[in-house]
Design a protein around this motif. Structure first.
Motif, PDB file in Angstrom:
ATOM      1  N   SER A  57     -50.344 -35.545 -69.165  1.00  0.00           N
ATOM      2  CA  SER A  57     -50.700 -36.920 -68.816  1.00  0.00           C
ATOM      3  C   SER A  57     -52.139 -36.973 -68.333  1.00  0.00           C
ATOM      4  N   THR A  58     -52.806 -38.068 -68.653  1.00  0.00           N
ATOM      5  CA  THR A  58     -54.233 -38.195 -68.352  1.00  0.00           C
ATOM      6  C   THR A  58     -54.498 -39.409 -67.465  1.00  0.00           C
ATOM      7  N   PHE A  59     -55.565 -39.313 -66.708  1.00  0.00           N
ATOM      8  CA  PHE A  59     -55.975 -40.398 -65.816  1.00  0.00           C
ATOM      9  C   PHE A  59     -57.492 -40.527 -65.870  1.00  0.00           C
ATOM     10  N   TYR A  60     -57.952 -41.752 -65.664  1.00  0.00           N
ATOM     11  CA  TYR A  60     -59.377 -42.028 -65.740  1.00  0.00           C
ATOM     12  C   TYR A  60     -59.828 -42.902 -64.576  1.00  0.00           C
ATOM     13  N   PHE A 102     -48.336 -27.249 -58.707  1.00  0.00           N
ATOM     14  CA  PHE A 102     -47.550 -27.843 -59.789  1.00  0.00           C
ATOM     15  C   PHE A 102     -47.310 -29.306 -59.437  1.00  0.00           C
ATOM     16  N   ARG A 103     -48.208 -30.172 -59.881  1.00  0.00           N
ATOM     17  CA  ARG A 103     -48.121 -31.597 -59.592  1.00  0.00           C
ATOM     18  C   ARG A 103     -48.973 -32.348 -60.608  1.00  0.00           C
ATOM     19  N   GLN A 104     -48.745 -33.632 -60.636  1.00  0.00           N
ATOM     20  CA  GLN A 104     -49.552 -34.463 -61.520  1.00  0.00           C
ATOM     21  C   GLN A 104     -50.999 -34.426 -61.039  1.00  0.00           C
ATOM     22  N   CYS A 105     -51.912 -34.441 -61.985  1.00  0.00           N
ATOM     23  CA  CYS A 105     -53.317 -34.345 -61.593  1.00  0.00           C
ATOM     24  C   CYS A 105     -53.761 -35.589 -60.846  1.00  0.00           C
ATOM     25  N   ALA A 106     -54.837 -35.447 -60.106  1.00  0.00           N
ATOM     26  CA  ALA A 106     -55.367 -36.554 -59.312  1.00  0.00           C
ATOM     27  C   ALA A 106     -56.884 -36.542 -59.369  1.00  0.00           C
ATOM     28  N   LEU A 107     -57.482 -37.705 -59.163  1.00  0.00           N
ATOM     29  CA  LEU A 107     -58.935 -37.819 -59.198  1.00  0.00           C
ATOM     30  C   LEU A 107     -59.511 -37.696 -57.789  1.00  0.00           C
ATOM     31  N   ASP A 108     -59.063 -36.684 -57.079  1.00  0.00           N
ATOM     32  CA  ASP A 108     -59.444 -36.493 -55.684  1.00  0.00           C
ATOM     33  C   ASP A 108     -59.887 -35.053 -55.504  1.00  0.00           C
ATOM     34  N   PRO A 109     -61.167 -34.819 -55.207  1.00  0.00           N
ATOM     35  CA  PRO A 109     -61.688 -33.445 -55.145  1.00  0.00           C
ATOM     36  C   PRO A 109     -60.902 -32.476 -54.260  1.00  0.00           C
ATOM     37  N   PRO A 110     -60.377 -32.858 -53.106  1.00  0.00           N
ATOM     38  CA  PRO A 110     -59.663 -31.868 -52.277  1.00  0.00           C
ATOM     39  C   PRO A 110     -58.422 -31.273 -52.941  1.00  0.00           C
ATOM     40  N   TYR A 111     -57.893 -31.912 -53.999  1.00  0.00           N
ATOM     41  CA  TYR A 111     -56.729 -31.369 -54.693  1.00  0.00           C
ATOM     42  C   TYR A 111     -57.063 -30.063 -55.421  1.00  0.00           C
TER      43      TYR A 111
END
Length: 125
Positions: A57-60, A102-111
């Protein structure tokens, strides 16, 4: 050891295109979500796009939706960021990063746990 190497940056005119590559070594893409981030001079690092390891899955980010496309090639263990209709405000250093969890990606640098050195994109006429 996980390493990420970005390439493909450069100078492009407004309305042009570039494709950035993030070559990953030390771990297979099946085990890592990958994010693209950018940082312009004097600004905070901004999430651009990400792709989740478990389902692709992708996020923008709102500023790039409809113009940028993230993809991955398992054979080459590489993630790409296709950037179309570039604007001067897209000028920045672009970084890719890997998330161990193991989680959905996020647009947050600390992840993210591992980062590349970045590649510069300059959109100007």
């Amino acid at each position: 050891q996980v390493q990420l190497v970005e390439s493909g940056g450069g100078l492009v005119q407004p309305g042009g295109s570039l494709r950035l590559s993030c070559a990953v070594s030390g771990v297979t893409l099946h085990l890592r979500s990958i994010g693209w981030f950018r940082q312009a001079p004097g600004k905070v690092r901004e999430g651009v796009s990400c792709i989740s390891r478990q389902d692709g899955s992708t996020f923008y980010g709102d500023s790039v939706k409809g113009r940028f496309t993230i993809s991955r090639d398992f054979d080459k263990n590489t993630v790409y960021l296709q950037m179309d209709n570039l604007k001067p405000e897209d000028t920045a250093i672009y970084y890719c990063a890997a998330d161990e969890a193991f989680r959905q990606c996020a647009l947050d640098p600390p992840y993210y746990d591992y980062w590349g050195q970045g590649t510069a994109v300059d959109v100007s006429s």
